[in-house]
Design a protein around this motif. Sequence first.
Motif, PDB file in Angstrom:
ATOM      1  N   ALA A  48       0.820  -1.217   0.000  1.00 18.02           N
ATOM      2  CA  ALA A  48       0.000   0.000   0.000  1.00 18.02           C
ATOM      3  C   ALA A  48       0.848   1.258   0.000  1.00 18.02           C
ATOM      4  CB  ALA A  48      -0.930  -0.002   1.217  1.00 18.02           C
ATOM      5  N   PRO A  87       5.362   7.311   1.683  1.00 21.04           N
ATOM      6  CA  PRO A  87       4.573   7.595   2.882  1.00 21.04           C
ATOM      7  C   PRO A  87       5.397   7.446   4.164  1.00 21.04           C
ATOM      8  CG  PRO A  87       3.453   6.002   1.441  1.00 21.04           C
ATOM      9  CD  PRO A  87       4.859   6.095   0.989  1.00 21.04           C
ATOM     10  N   ARG A 139      -1.518  15.025   4.275  1.00 25.28           N
ATOM     11  CA  ARG A 139      -2.176  13.775   3.911  1.00 25.28           C
ATOM     12  C   ARG A 139      -2.576  13.832   2.444  1.00 25.28           C
ATOM     13  NH1 ARG A 139      -1.732   9.485   7.601  1.00 25.28           N
ATOM     14  NH2 ARG A 139      -1.772  10.358   9.718  1.00 25.28           N
ATOM     15  N   ASP A 140      -2.353  12.722   1.734  1.00 26.17           N
ATOM     16  CA  ASP A 140      -2.780  12.614   0.345  1.00 26.17           C
ATOM     17  C   ASP A 140      -4.187  12.008   0.346  1.00 26.17           C
ATOM     18  OD1 ASP A 140      -3.294  11.991  -2.280  1.00 26.17           O
ATOM     19  OD2 ASP A 140      -1.368  11.026  -2.666  1.00 26.17           O
ATOM     20  N   GLY A 142      -5.896  10.943  -1.919  1.00 21.92           N
ATOM     21  CA  GLY A 142      -6.066   9.891  -2.899  1.00 21.92           C
ATOM     22  C   GLY A 142      -5.556   8.534  -2.445  1.00 21.92           C
ATOM     23  N   ARG A 143      -4.983   8.482  -1.224  1.00 22.28           N
ATOM     24  CA  ARG A 143      -4.474   7.222  -0.707  1.00 22.28           C
ATOM     25  C   ARG A 143      -5.061   6.961   0.672  1.00 22.28           C
ATOM     26  NH1 ARG A 143       1.792   6.567  -2.501  1.00 22.28           N
ATOM     27  NH2 ARG A 143       1.262   4.436  -1.890  1.00 22.28           N
ATOM     28  N   ARG A 144      -5.088   5.700   1.069  1.00 19.94           N
ATOM     29  CA  ARG A 144      -5.686   5.329   2.344  1.00 19.94           C
ATOM     30  C   ARG A 144      -4.688   5.453   3.490  1.00 19.94           C
ATOM     31  NH1 ARG A 144      -9.333  -0.160   1.365  1.00 19.94           N
ATOM     32  NH2 ARG A 144     -10.822   0.749  -0.105  1.00 19.94           N
ATOM     33  N   SER A 147      -1.077   4.829   5.007  1.00 24.01           N
ATOM     34  CA  SER A 147      -0.053   4.974   3.961  1.00 24.01           C
ATOM     35  C   SER A 147      -0.309   6.194   3.088  1.00 24.01           C
ATOM     36  CB  SER A 147      -0.008   3.706   3.101  1.00 24.01           C
ATOM     37  OG  SER A 147       0.291   2.576   3.888  1.00 24.01           O
ATOM     38  N   ASN A 148      -0.665   7.313   3.717  1.00 24.20           N
ATOM     39  CA  ASN A 148      -0.946   8.520   2.932  1.00 24.20           C
ATOM     40  C   ASN A 148      -0.350   9.782   3.541  1.00 24.20           C
ATOM     41  OD1 ASN A 148      -2.612   8.824   5.158  1.00 24.20           O
ATOM     42  ND2 ASN A 148      -4.414   9.449   3.970  1.00 24.20           N
ATOM     43  N   TYR A 150       2.735  12.336   3.971  1.00 20.61           N
ATOM     44  CA  TYR A 150       3.933  12.779   3.254  1.00 20.61           C
ATOM     45  C   TYR A 150       4.509  14.008   3.954  1.00 20.61           C
ATOM     46  CZ  TYR A 150       2.517   9.510  -0.313  1.00 20.61           C
ATOM     47  OH  TYR A 150       2.169   8.353  -0.960  1.00 20.61           O
ATOM     48  N   ALA A 222       6.917   7.642  -7.504  1.00 19.05           N
ATOM     49  CA  ALA A 222       5.579   8.178  -7.751  1.00 19.05           C
ATOM     50  C   ALA A 222       5.622   9.368  -8.700  1.00 19.05           C
ATOM     51  CB  ALA A 222       4.929   8.579  -6.428  1.00 19.05           C
TER      52      ALA A 222
END
Length: 310
Positions: A48, A87, A139-140, A142-144, A147-148, A150, A222
Motif C-alpha cells: 500500500a 509515505p 495527507r494525500d 487519494g491514498r488510504r 499509507s498517505n 507525506y 511516484a
Amino acid sequence: MGRGVLAAVALALLVAGCAPSGRTSPLTGLTASADAPVLAVKVDNSPAGRPWTGVEDADVVYVEPVEGGTTRLLAVFSSRLPASVGPVRSARESDVTVLAAYGHPALAFSGSAPELAPTLAGAPLATVTPETAAGAFRRDPGRRAPSNLYADPSALLAAASSAGGATPPRDVGFRFGALPAGGDVVRERTVSFGSAEMGLSWDAVRGRWIVEPGGGGPVVPATGGDPVGAATVLVQRVTTRPSAIRDVAGAVSPYAVTVGDGDAEVLRDGRAFPARWSRPAPTDPTVVLGADGRPVPFAAGPLWVLLVPV
C-alpha cells in the motif's frame, strides 16, 4: 577471524585515515555540500505504501525487519532533498541504534509506541513528527491511511532546528573505490526477511541494482523516472531479539542488533563479495571487511543496506 581481532582491525583502519575527506560525501563517495545536514525518514514498505516518493534521492536506505516478518525503510538524506518524501510511518527501536553512528541527525516519523518515547527522547536525534511540526506534513486524500502521510524535507529540517538541529554527515564506515578483484558474477539476488522478500537485479546500463520489494517488480518513483536502485547493496546479516514494543495489533516489534559483528555480502557492478561487518559500539562506524581483512570498497552512489535477520 575472531570477534576481538575483527574489531581491533576495524578500529585500526579507521584511525589510519581511511575516511573520505573534503567535499566528498562519506555516505555516497560523491561530491556534496560539506555542511548539508542529515535527515532520516521512516518510509512505508508495504504494497500500500508503494510507489514511494522521494526515496530515489536518498544517500542511504536501510531496510529494517518489523512485525510479522515484514520490512520498513529508513531513508537517509543529505546530498539531495526531494520536494516530498513518503509515505511516512512510525519509528522503531532499531532506528535509534542505526542512527547513533550519524552523530545528531534529524529523524522524521509519524509516531511511535508509547514505550519507545523515552528512548527517542534520550537519543541524539532531532525528532520531527506531525505533533511537533504539523506544517511539514500533509495527507494525500487519494491514498488510504496510514499509507498517505507525506512530508516536506526542507520543512522537516527547519523544524528540527528547534530540537537541537541536525549535523552534517560524518564517517559511518563506508569506503568507496574501484571494483576489487574477485567476487562472483551475480545478476539477480533475492533476500528473505521472513514473510517479506527483496529482489535485486543488476542493470548494467544504469549501473544500478534495481530493487524489487515483495517480488512485485521494479519500483518507479511516484513522480516518475528510472526505477529505484542503488550503486551498492550491503546485505548485513543481523541477529534480532524481541523488543518491549508492540504495534497497534499487539505484534512484538523485532529489534535488529547492529552492534557487534556478523556475515555480510557486498553487491556492486554485477558482482558479489563475501564480507564480515563489525561495529563495536552504537556511535562507532560499521566496518565491512573482506576475506583479506581489508575494507570492501563500495561503488560511489546511493547505497541500500539490508538488515537481514539470521
